[in-house]
Design a protein around this motif. Sequence first.
Motif, short mmCIF file in Angstrom:
data_model
loop_
_atom_site.label_atom_id
_atom_site.label_comp_id
_atom_site.label_asym_id
_atom_site.label_seq_id
_atom_site.Cartn_x
_atom_site.Cartn_y
_atom_site.Cartn_z
N UNK A 71 0.82 -1.22 0.00
CA UNK A 71 0.00 0.00 0.00
C UNK A 71 0.85 1.26 0.00
N UNK A 72 1.98 1.24 0.70
CA UNK A 72 2.80 2.46 0.75
C UNK A 72 3.43 2.79 -0.60
N UNK A 78 6.49 8.85 -6.59
CA UNK A 78 7.47 8.45 -7.60
C UNK A 78 7.33 6.93 -7.82
N UNK A 79 6.32 6.52 -8.57
CA UNK A 79 6.12 5.07 -8.78
C UNK A 79 7.23 4.46 -9.61
N UNK A 86 8.04 -6.47 -2.93
CA UNK A 86 6.89 -7.24 -3.46
C UNK A 86 6.20 -8.06 -2.38
N UNK A 87 4.89 -8.16 -2.52
CA UNK A 87 4.09 -8.88 -1.54
C UNK A 87 2.90 -9.55 -2.22
N UNK A 88 2.37 -10.57 -1.59
CA UNK A 88 1.17 -11.27 -2.06
C UNK A 88 -0.08 -10.88 -1.27
N UNK A 89 0.04 -9.82 -0.48
CA UNK A 89 -1.09 -9.42 0.35
C UNK A 89 -2.28 -8.98 -0.49
N UNK A 276 -4.59 -2.14 -5.13
CA UNK A 276 -3.84 -3.39 -4.97
C UNK A 276 -4.69 -4.62 -5.22
N UNK A 277 -5.77 -4.84 -4.46
CA UNK A 277 -6.63 -6.00 -4.73
C UNK A 277 -7.28 -5.96 -6.11
#
Length: 311
Positions: A71-72, A78-79, A86-89, A276-277
Amino acid sequence: MTPRTNPRKNPRTNPRPAAPATPPTAPRTTARRPRRGRRAARAGQYAALLAYLAFLVLPFLWLVSTSFKPARELGSLHPTWIPKDPTLANYRQAFDEQPLLQAAGNSLVAALSAATLAVAVATPMAYVMARHRTRLARAATGWVVVSQAFPFVLVIIPLFLVLKNLHLINSLPGLIAVYVVWALPFALWMLVGYVRAVPAELEEAAAVDGAGRLRTLVSVTAPLLAPGIGATALFAFITAWNEFFFALVLLKTPEKQTLPVVLTHFLGAEGAADLGPLAAAAFLATLPSLVVFALIQRRITSGMLAGAVKS
């Protein structure tokens, strides 16, 4: 007496033939201009192809990258293309918030059924239209082309009323019937070209050998139409899998909704999206069509080329 002269050896009577004049060589500048023109045209084609690939691939890569960002990073000013952490959340949250598996099952049933029925109905119709070029066949072909110009909004109210009288509102069979009707003109238009690509002499030779009409269609024509049928079924499947408008209007129960409709549930009441989701669910929604296309893309390419040459 004057000596006799041999006419063969007299240079005056038999002069030597003049050497053929060599054609003037073209200047180098005129020979280089066509080459430069061809190179420029080829460079332009490659540039257009690269731009088209970038138009298709870059949004998909950004979608995949977003699905793995925490989320952060999603709220960063600055993407970056590659997630720093990386995460699977996002995937776990997507499955926890919405019934993605059930929606994917509904979409799979609707898409497979619509593709199968559309091809089964369009194949014999395309054969008749391609082999018997009557006024009725030409009128049907014109109607197929014209029907593709109708927008969804123009036909949704009549379809809704018809399905309501048949008690097919809020049901997968009603949605499948709509998908079949909507995919049938395009499938018919594609298969007519594939049938015309099959030489009629093969069917005539089979008839001379004693084969009936049904056996000729099954043993001679159908195997040659397999690439075209596969390509048509794939396009019908992808169209039904990604369709959103009809499913949104006709399906009201959450348990019966398809995957594109469920993806809208990740949007808040004021239009704020849970990026994200949503990216994770959208990436999973694109995988089936990509996998199917990758598995049979060779047969599709050969079938499309065969239909395009003779159509």
